[in-house]
Write an enzyme that holds these catalytic residues in place. Structure first.
Site, PDB file in Angstrom:
ATOM      1  CG  HIS A 143      16.272   2.196  -7.469  1.00  0.00           C
ATOM      2  ND1 HIS A 143      17.473   2.631  -6.956  1.00  0.00           N
ATOM      3  CD2 HIS A 143      16.000   1.032  -6.807  1.00  0.00           C
ATOM      4  CE1 HIS A 143      17.904   1.785  -6.036  1.00  0.00           C
ATOM      5  NE2 HIS A 143      17.019   0.804  -5.929  1.00  0.00           N
ATOM      6  CD  GLU A 144      12.757  -0.948  -6.813  1.00  0.00           C
ATOM      7  OE1 GLU A 144      13.181  -2.109  -7.012  1.00  0.00           O
ATOM      8  OE2 GLU A 144      13.037  -0.299  -5.782  1.00  0.00           O
TER       9      GLU A 144
ATOM     10  CG  HIS B   1      21.556  -7.254 -11.758  1.00  0.00           C
ATOM     11  ND1 HIS B   1      21.995  -6.914 -10.505  1.00  0.00           N
ATOM     12  CD2 HIS B   1      22.560  -8.001 -12.292  1.00  0.00           C
ATOM     13  CE1 HIS B   1      23.200  -7.412 -10.292  1.00  0.00           C
ATOM     14  NE2 HIS B   1      23.564  -8.074 -11.363  1.00  0.00           N
TER      15      HIS B   1
END
Length: 674
Positions: free
Chosen positions: A464-465, A471
């Site tokens: 997730h991180e 991004h």
């Protein structure tokens, strides 16, 4: 002597010179950076040249570059490696920064220049990105009070300053409670605990300075303890400490702080002309209105509660069979759920965990990024802020793309949770500036010389991180205000939640889930059982999350409650919260919504993004598979590299061709039939 925070950084990749920075450097650096920023703003506001995009909007982008550089280093340290000096600095900095922000946003001459550019925008031949920056800059000024006058203007500045200080205080109180509590275990208390948990408890006891093992309030330690300890009395004691964070009375109690924060937010919204803080906060998000958020959450709530209530009946029966009478309690759920998972899926966390080595899961996340986006990761030696931190240079086709830092282990100086931040963000206005990105987690530290082992939830957190980090790494815009994760709050979780799906790809687990002792890959039978159990206990997980999101929404959607704890109880009773579940984040430790405005009225964002992430991964499955190059190219082009250049809905539609419905989310969680 020069201040290393203000000097040119001649370190590799122009990293912050952490080996030279002292806590005493921050206050003078902040003062100097604020003085420089104020001078730049004054020069812009007093410029006698006609307002233009370059001398107003772009100049504003660069006005506080030094300030941003100082603060990015400071707040990274304050969150990941705090100490009393840094906590005191946070309290001192908060009102200063709030005052500066109010000065800028309420500078009438500066706002008049922004308005002049705005009013002539159609004649300026602006690019799409420039028009977006202009739109967001003007909107930000208006939402921060640029159009207010007199008492309303002054009062908003006071409210903003106070909110800033209260958020810092809330977070520091929570960290103090988490740091202070631990439960020593006698050797007899270790019965029934798997080896990995015993080792982690011994490491935690060593960190706390005690001779034997200990359980702390680190999620990666307390959750497995609640899963495996057959000692109901110890589970209850640990669960009580975990849920009492921020509500223990005394100097670190957060309940009065939460009350004041909610009242001030309501006042802030009223000063700006909104009926509620939720209306104010949600206006620029994808959801737009409290009604839209409530509609989504309730569509998920009903099937999730039904699933949780059915599971509660089953787990209660298991408990009674063990000879424990009465109701299933929150400290019982994970213990009996783990037993049930082993029964129904033949899946034991202790069997699974040796295959989920931290180092191998890091490799897996990076390997997926290579296959999808061509990124290469190489360990490098650079100045770092703590011995736990690791650094990689990220390249593509020989071009430097980013520096990536990983800070993975829990420690007393680190706030709880997991997050991604940027010490430096990507932009092109001041040259080809590539980012320095940090992933911070709180995994249990292994015994010395032993590999760190993750739960499957831990591994999902890592992916997730890493999705957030991608991004930032792949951002390719001109203006820092639009780069990386600078998107709508209910869109920012899409890349992170989408990236979690690659952990579930069988070929990824087959290659990287290797046993810590033997090096053998996870047996296919175990892999199949793991993936088959992927939606196990989602009723519990969904209910504890949605309950928290609904409390957050209702806190902000009407009048501020005089007693948030009473209001929390009322909301949970109204929605029928199952007694044995409870909120994921109760009010006194709900850091997402009380340490700042980021997720206030916005905790729903994870679920809003999940509506899209299930649909986005389906795009890969409908094409050539999870590593389809054309879909990966579209994902990078329209979402990962584009930052906030477009409205979130437009960006997603460019990628997928349409917006999805909630059905994909419900199917993905196993709450309706696929």
């Amino acid at each position: 002597m020069t201040n290393p925070l203000l000097d040119d950084w001649t370190t590799p990749y122009e990293m912050p010179p952490f080996d030279r920075i002292e806590d005493d450097d921050f206050a003078p650096a902040l003062d100097a950076a604020l003085e420089e920023a104020r001078a730049n703003v004054a020069a812009m506001a007093g410029n006698t040249e006609a307002p233009s995009f370059a001398n107003t909007i772009e100049a504003l982008e660069r006005a506080d570059e030094t300030l941003g550089r100082v603060l990015s280093v400071f707040y990274n340290l304050a969150g990941a490696d705090s100490n009393p000096e840094r906590e005191a600095l946070s309290r001192d900095f908060s009102p200063k920064l709030s005052a500066y922000s109010s000065e800028v946003s309420m500078n009438a001459e500066l706002f008049a220049r922004i308005e002049a550019v705005w009013n002539t925008r159609e004649t300026l031949d602006l690019s799409e990105e420039q028009m977006r920056l202009l739109t967001l800059t003007r909107r930000s000024f208006v939402r921060r009070g640029a159009e207010l006058e007199g008492f309303a203007r002054d009062r908003l500045a006071e409210v903003t300053r106070r909110l800033s200080s209260l958020g810092v205080e809330f977070g520091q109180n929570l960290l103090a409670d988490e740091r202070a509590w631990f439960m020593e275990l006698a050797e007899g208390d270790l019965e029934g605990l798997p080896d990995f948990l015993v080792e982690a408890a011994r490491a935690a006891g060593k960190e706390k300075g005690v001779d034997g093992p200990a359980i702390t309030l680190s999620r990666s330690l307390i959750v497995p303890f609640l899963q495996f300890s057959p000692r109901r009395d110890l589970r209850e004691q640990a669960h009580a400490a975990w849920t009492a964070r921020g509500a223990n009375g005394g100097e670190t109690d957060n309940r009065d702080i939460a009350t004041e924060i909610l009242a001030l937010r309501e006042e802030r919204a009223g000063l700006l002309g909104y009926d509620s803080f939720a209306e104010f906060k949600l206006e620029p998000e994808m959801a737009k209105t409290p009604e839209a958020v409530r509609d989504l959450l309730m569509k998920v709530w009903e099937p999730a509660r039904a699933a949780a209530e059915a599971d509660q009946i089953r787990l209660t029966a298991m408990m009674h069979k063990d000879g424990v009478n009465g109701d299933l309690e929150p400290w019982d759920w994970r213990y009996y759920s783990e037993k049930r998972r082993e029964e129904e899926h033949d899946l034991d966390e202790a069997e699974l965990k040796p295959y989920l080595q931290l180092d191998r899961m890091i490799e897996a996340a990076m390997a997926c990024a290579h296959r999808l986006f061509g990124l290469e990761f190489r360990r490098v030696e650079v100045p770092l802020y703590h011995p736990d931190v690791r650094a990689w240079e990220v390249t593509r086709d020989g071009r430097h793309m980013a520096v990536y830092l990983g800070d993975y282990f829990a420690r007393g100086s680190k706030r709880s949770g997991a997050w991604c931040s940027a010490i430096r963000s990507q932009q092109k206005l001041a040259g080809d500036i590539r980012p320095v990105v940090v992933n911070v987690c709180n995994f249990a530290r292994p015994a010395e010389g032993r590999p760190a082992l993750l739960s499957y939830d831990d591994a999902r957190t890592l992916f997730h991180e890493f999705g957030h980090a991608l991004h930032q790494m792949l951002s390719d815009v001109t203006y820092e205000s639009l780069s990386g994760t600078s998107v709508a709050r209910d869109f920012v979780e899409l890349p992170s939640q989408l990236y979690e799906h690659w952990l579930e790809v069988p070929e990824v687990l087959s290659e990287f889930a290797t046993h810590a002792q033997t090096g053998e890959p996870m047996p296919r039978d175990l892999l199949d059982r793991l993936l088959a159990a992927n939606t196990y206990d989602t009723g519990f997980q969904t209910v504890e999350y949605v309950g928290s999101a609904l409390v957050d929404l209702e806190f902000h959607a009407g009048e501020a409650p005089e007693d948030p704890m009473e209001e929390q109880a009322r909301i949970l009773e109204d929605i029928g919260m199952p007694k044995a579940v409870g909120m994921r984040h109760a009010t006194p430790h709900f850091a997402h919504i009380f340490t700042g405005d980021g997720y206030s009225s916005g905790y729903y964002s994870y679920m809003w993004s999940e509506v899209m992430d299930a649909d986005a991964f389906a795009a890969f499955e409908e094409a050539g598979g999870p590593f389809d190059p054309e879909i990966a190219r579209k994902l990078e082009a329209h979402i990962l590299s584009a930052g906030g250049v477009k409205e979130a809905e437009e960006a997603y539609t460019d990628f997928r061709g349409r917006m999805p419905g909630v059905e994909a989310l419900l199917k993905g969680r196993g709450l309706i039939d696929a």
